[in-house]
Design a protein around this motif. Structure first.
Motif, PDB file in Angstrom:
ATOM      1  N   GLY A  37       0.816  -1.183  -0.098  1.00  0.00           N
ATOM      2  CA  GLY A  37      -0.004  -0.023   0.027  1.00  0.00           C
ATOM      3  C   GLY A  37       0.988   1.245   0.033  1.00  0.00           C
ATOM      4  N   GLU A  38       0.100   2.320  -0.065  1.00  0.00           N
ATOM      5  CA  GLU A  38       0.803   3.808   0.045  1.00  0.00           C
ATOM      6  C   GLU A  38      -0.092   4.657   1.026  1.00  0.00           C
ATOM      7  OE1 GLU A  38       1.397   5.360  -3.757  1.00  0.00           O
ATOM      8  OE2 GLU A  38       3.066   3.788  -4.379  1.00  0.00           O
ATOM      9  N   ILE A  39       0.329   5.503   1.426  1.00  0.00           N
ATOM     10  CA  ILE A  39      -0.310   6.057   2.649  1.00  0.00           C
ATOM     11  C   ILE A  39      -1.020   7.689   2.092  1.00  0.00           C
ATOM     12  CG2 ILE A  39       0.136   7.370   4.900  1.00  0.00           C
ATOM     13  CD1 ILE A  39       2.210   5.174   5.442  1.00  0.00           C
ATOM     14  N   VAL A  40      -2.125   7.883   2.548  1.00  0.00           N
ATOM     15  CA  VAL A  40      -2.824   9.085   2.011  1.00  0.00           C
ATOM     16  C   VAL A  40      -2.796   9.657   3.487  1.00  0.00           C
ATOM     17  CG1 VAL A  40      -4.786  10.240   1.119  1.00  0.00           C
ATOM     18  CG2 VAL A  40      -3.885   8.279   0.159  1.00  0.00           C
ATOM     19  N   SER A  41      -2.458  10.938   3.746  1.00  0.00           N
ATOM     20  CA  SER A  41      -2.503  11.523   5.033  1.00  0.00           C
ATOM     21  C   SER A  41      -3.907  12.197   5.313  1.00  0.00           C
ATOM     22  CB  SER A  41      -1.555  12.569   5.238  1.00  0.00           C
ATOM     23  OG  SER A  41      -1.620  13.278   6.380  1.00  0.00           O
ATOM     24  N   ALA A  42      -4.317  12.085   6.480  1.00  0.00           N
ATOM     25  CA  ALA A  42      -5.593  12.626   6.698  1.00  0.00           C
ATOM     26  C   ALA A  42      -5.498  13.608   7.920  1.00  0.00           C
ATOM     27  CB  ALA A  42      -6.664  11.614   6.996  1.00  0.00           C
ATOM     28  N   ASP A  43      -4.041  14.446   7.904  1.00  0.00           N
ATOM     29  CA  ASP A  43      -3.854  15.368   9.237  1.00  0.00           C
ATOM     30  C   ASP A  43      -4.110  16.588   8.698  1.00  0.00           C
ATOM     31  OD1 ASP A  43      -1.586  16.898  10.775  1.00  0.00           O
ATOM     32  OD2 ASP A  43      -1.557  14.888  11.768  1.00  0.00           O
ATOM     33  N   ALA A  44      -4.440  17.523   9.594  1.00  0.00           N
ATOM     34  CA  ALA A  44      -4.889  18.720   9.074  1.00  0.00           C
ATOM     35  C   ALA A  44      -3.629  19.803   9.129  1.00  0.00           C
ATOM     36  CB  ALA A  44      -6.282  19.284   9.914  1.00  0.00           C
ATOM     37  N   VAL A  45      -2.709  19.411   9.885  1.00  0.00           N
ATOM     38  CA  VAL A  45      -1.589  20.226   9.875  1.00  0.00           C
ATOM     39  C   VAL A  45      -0.277  19.803   9.169  1.00  0.00           C
ATOM     40  CG1 VAL A  45       0.370  21.162  11.774  1.00  0.00           C
ATOM     41  CG2 VAL A  45      -2.130  20.620  12.427  1.00  0.00           C
ATOM     42  N   GLN A  46      -0.208  18.425   8.895  1.00  0.00           N
ATOM     43  CA  GLN A  46       0.919  17.903   8.147  1.00  0.00           C
ATOM     44  C   GLN A  46       0.663  18.451   6.478  1.00  0.00           C
ATOM     45  OE1 GLN A  46       1.181  13.695   8.496  1.00  0.00           O
ATOM     46  NE2 GLN A  46       1.818  13.910  10.864  1.00  0.00           N
ATOM     47  N   ILE A  47      -0.136  18.953   6.274  1.00  0.00           N
ATOM     48  CA  ILE A  47      -0.623  19.451   5.155  1.00  0.00           C
ATOM     49  C   ILE A  47       0.396  20.786   4.360  1.00  0.00           C
ATOM     50  CG2 ILE A  47      -2.739  18.582   4.613  1.00  0.00           C
ATOM     51  CD1 ILE A  47      -3.801  21.493   5.172  1.00  0.00           C
ATOM     52  N   TYR A  48       0.740  21.263   5.613  1.00  0.00           N
ATOM     53  CA  TYR A  48       1.441  22.534   5.317  1.00  0.00           C
ATOM     54  C   TYR A  48       3.121  22.510   5.285  1.00  0.00           C
ATOM     55  CZ  TYR A  48      -2.780  24.969   6.979  1.00  0.00           C
ATOM     56  OH  TYR A  48      -3.868  25.611   6.996  1.00  0.00           O
ATOM     57  N   LYS A  49       3.410  23.086   4.303  1.00  0.00           N
ATOM     58  CA  LYS A  49       5.059  23.061   4.266  1.00  0.00           C
ATOM     59  C   LYS A  49       5.711  23.624   5.120  1.00  0.00           C
ATOM     60  CE  LYS A  49       4.281  23.509  -0.945  1.00  0.00           C
ATOM     61  NZ  LYS A  49       4.501  24.273  -1.983  1.00  0.00           N
ATOM     62  N   GLY A  50       6.696  22.955   5.804  1.00  0.00           N
ATOM     63  CA  GLY A  50       7.607  23.794   6.814  1.00  0.00           C
ATOM     64  C   GLY A  50       7.288  23.530   8.181  1.00  0.00           C
ATOM     65  N   LEU A  51       5.905  22.786   8.412  1.00  0.00           N
ATOM     66  CA  LEU A  51       5.452  22.695   9.676  1.00  0.00           C
ATOM     67  C   LEU A  51       5.733  21.047   9.996  1.00  0.00           C
ATOM     68  CD1 LEU A  51       4.376  25.335   9.375  1.00  0.00           C
ATOM     69  CD2 LEU A  51       2.198  24.630  10.492  1.00  0.00           C
ATOM     70  N   ASP A  52       6.920  20.780  10.602  1.00  0.00           N
ATOM     71  CA  ASP A  52       7.332  19.442  10.513  1.00  0.00           C
ATOM     72  C   ASP A  52       7.377  18.844  11.934  1.00  0.00           C
ATOM     73  OD1 ASP A  52       7.764  19.613   7.446  1.00  0.00           O
ATOM     74  OD2 ASP A  52       9.885  20.349   8.001  1.00  0.00           O
ATOM     75  N   ILE A  53       8.085  19.654  12.782  1.00  0.00           N
ATOM     76  CA  ILE A  53       8.481  18.941  14.097  1.00  0.00           C
ATOM     77  C   ILE A  53       6.903  19.092  15.077  1.00  0.00           C
ATOM     78  CG2 ILE A  53       9.394  19.316  16.141  1.00  0.00           C
ATOM     79  CD1 ILE A  53      11.809  20.287  14.362  1.00  0.00           C
ATOM     80  N   GLY A  54       6.400  20.255  14.876  1.00  0.00           N
ATOM     81  CA  GLY A  54       5.227  20.410  15.471  1.00  0.00           C
ATOM     82  C   GLY A  54       3.862  19.578  14.950  1.00  0.00           C
ATOM     83  N   SER A  55       3.943  19.140  13.906  1.00  0.00           N
ATOM     84  CA  SER A  55       2.788  18.362  13.333  1.00  0.00           C
ATOM     85  C   SER A  55       3.236  16.540  13.376  1.00  0.00           C
ATOM     86  CB  SER A  55       2.616  18.686  11.640  1.00  0.00           C
ATOM     87  OG  SER A  55       3.510  18.332  11.022  1.00  0.00           O
ATOM     88  N   ALA A  56       4.312  16.461  13.969  1.00  0.00           N
ATOM     89  CA  ALA A  56       4.959  15.224  13.900  1.00  0.00           C
ATOM     90  C   ALA A  56       4.757  14.341  12.554  1.00  0.00           C
ATOM     91  CB  ALA A  56       3.985  14.183  14.921  1.00  0.00           C
ATOM     92  N   LYS A  57       5.196  15.258  11.371  1.00  0.00           N
ATOM     93  CA  LYS A  57       5.251  14.705  10.196  1.00  0.00           C
ATOM     94  C   LYS A  57       6.140  13.616   9.917  1.00  0.00           C
ATOM     95  CE  LYS A  57       4.756  18.293   7.423  1.00  0.00           C
ATOM     96  NZ  LYS A  57       5.228  19.438   6.684  1.00  0.00           N
ATOM     97  N   PRO A  58       5.858  12.494   9.218  1.00  0.00           N
ATOM     98  CA  PRO A  58       6.657  11.518   9.035  1.00  0.00           C
ATOM     99  C   PRO A  58       8.231  11.779   8.511  1.00  0.00           C
ATOM    100  CG  PRO A  58       4.547  11.095   7.991  1.00  0.00           C
ATOM    101  CD  PRO A  58       4.579  12.681   8.282  1.00  0.00           C
ATOM    102  N   THR A  59       9.170  11.305   9.024  1.00  0.00           N
ATOM    103  CA  THR A  59      10.542  11.664   8.645  1.00  0.00           C
ATOM    104  C   THR A  59      10.737  11.238   7.397  1.00  0.00           C
ATOM    105  OG1 THR A  59      11.425   9.488   9.593  1.00  0.00           O
ATOM    106  CG2 THR A  59      11.155  11.323  11.070  1.00  0.00           C
TER     107      THR A  59
END
Length: 313
Positions: A37-59
């Motif tokens: 499979g491949e992952i489709v994010s359903a996170d309302a903050v990880q959509i934003y560029k540059g908001l990495d640490i505070g959104s717990a965006k995948p590394t």
């Protein structure tokens, strides 16, 4: 549809949902690897560029382990609606399925997931002039004014939204103003009965005490890994403190700290409080969503999509 498959066939997509800090990303990566499979994010903050640490965006390592979609797709200055999420997610899902793979929708934004699975209730399009007037009103009368105004005309919708969630507070006021009907009433009449996909839905919820412990650990990790520096860099880039991306939990508290209004320990405390409140709203939202098969821990999720794995509607 969500719920039992009438044919027993492989679902069109798998959804992994639940409150923040429950290990959804790790589970999705593991299951995507096992099931192709491949992952489709359903996170309302990880959509934003540059908001990495505070959104717990995948590394970068996690993204290398499983392809991710709908990360880093808009600037923090942009308003991102549930309607646009559905458009982007539909496109990603079609692409993944077209290559014979399983879309794994993963995240904690219940609105995005419900909209994807059941569609949005009919509502008028955005009115830029009205939105600008509402935001100017909030700026003039102070933070929380629009939420209090919404509570007076639509207490049900207001109870579901944090006062700082201006995107959705403004949208609720916009719909009520343009139609004379509260958005909560329109949503209730919609019913969300007609599924757009045949989906298998797994939820992760370890319980309140474990969840709070995990949230505190996550907040500590975010600060240790440079959350303050990340926010400082965003502000130095010229982002306005009140832009949509910086009004999300974790970011707004650090912005307040960097403005000199609170000390860092207080900001950290408020971040934990904000995440706990968000988790409570998530748990309430998902518990009202039918068809979810609940698990206490991420590592309990199976790697089989057989008919026995389908839950009850």
């Amino acid at each position: 549809m969500s719920g039992p498959s009438p044919t027993g066939r492989r679902p069109e997509l798998l959804v992994i949902c639940g409150p923040t800090a429950t290990g959804k990303t790790e589970a999705a990566i593991r299951i995507s690897g096992e099931l192709g499979g491949e992952i489709v994010s359903a996170d309302a903050v990880q959509i934003y560029k540059g908001l990495d640490i505070g959104s717990a965006k995948p590394t970068a390592e996690e993204r290398a382990a499983a392809p991710h979609h709908l990360l880093d797709i808009v600037e923090p200055t942009e308003v991102f609606s549930a309607a646009r999420y559905v458009q982007e997610a539909d496109r990603a899902i079609a692409d993944i399925r077209g290559r014979g793979l399983l879309p794994v929708v993963t995240g904690g934004c219940g609105l995005y997931i419900r909209a994807l699975l059941y569609g949005l209730c009919p509502a008028p399009p955005a009115n830029p002039a009205l939105r600008a007037a509402l935001l100017a009103e909030e700026e003039q009368l102070g933070a929380g004014h629009l939420h209090r105004r919404l509570a007076a005309v639509d207490p049900i919708a207001a109870a579901r939204l944090h006062p700082s969630d201006l995107v959705r507070v403004v949208r609720a006021l916009e719909v009520q103003t343009l139609t004379g009907v509260p958005i909560s009433e329109r949503q209730a009449s919609h019913g969300f009965e007609n599924p757009r996909y045949e989906a298998l839905i797994w939820g992760i919820d370890p319980g309140r005490e474990v969840l709070h412990t995990r949230i505190e650990a996550r907040v500590g990790d975010m600060v240790a890994h440079g959350l303050v520096e990340e926010v400082r860099g965003l502000l130095e880039r010229g982002l306005a403190p009140g832009c949509p991306g910086l009004q999300t939990p974790g970011y707004r508290e650090i912005v307040t700290h960097l403005e000199g209004l609170i000390e860092l320990p207080e900001a950290i405390r408020l971040i934990g409080q904000a995440h706990r409140r968000y988790a409570r709203r998530q748990r309430t939202w998902f518990r009202k969503t039918r068809g979810i098969i609940w698990h206490r821990a991420a590592d309990e999720l199976p790697v089989s999509l057989g008919q026995k794995g389908w839950g009850n509607p």
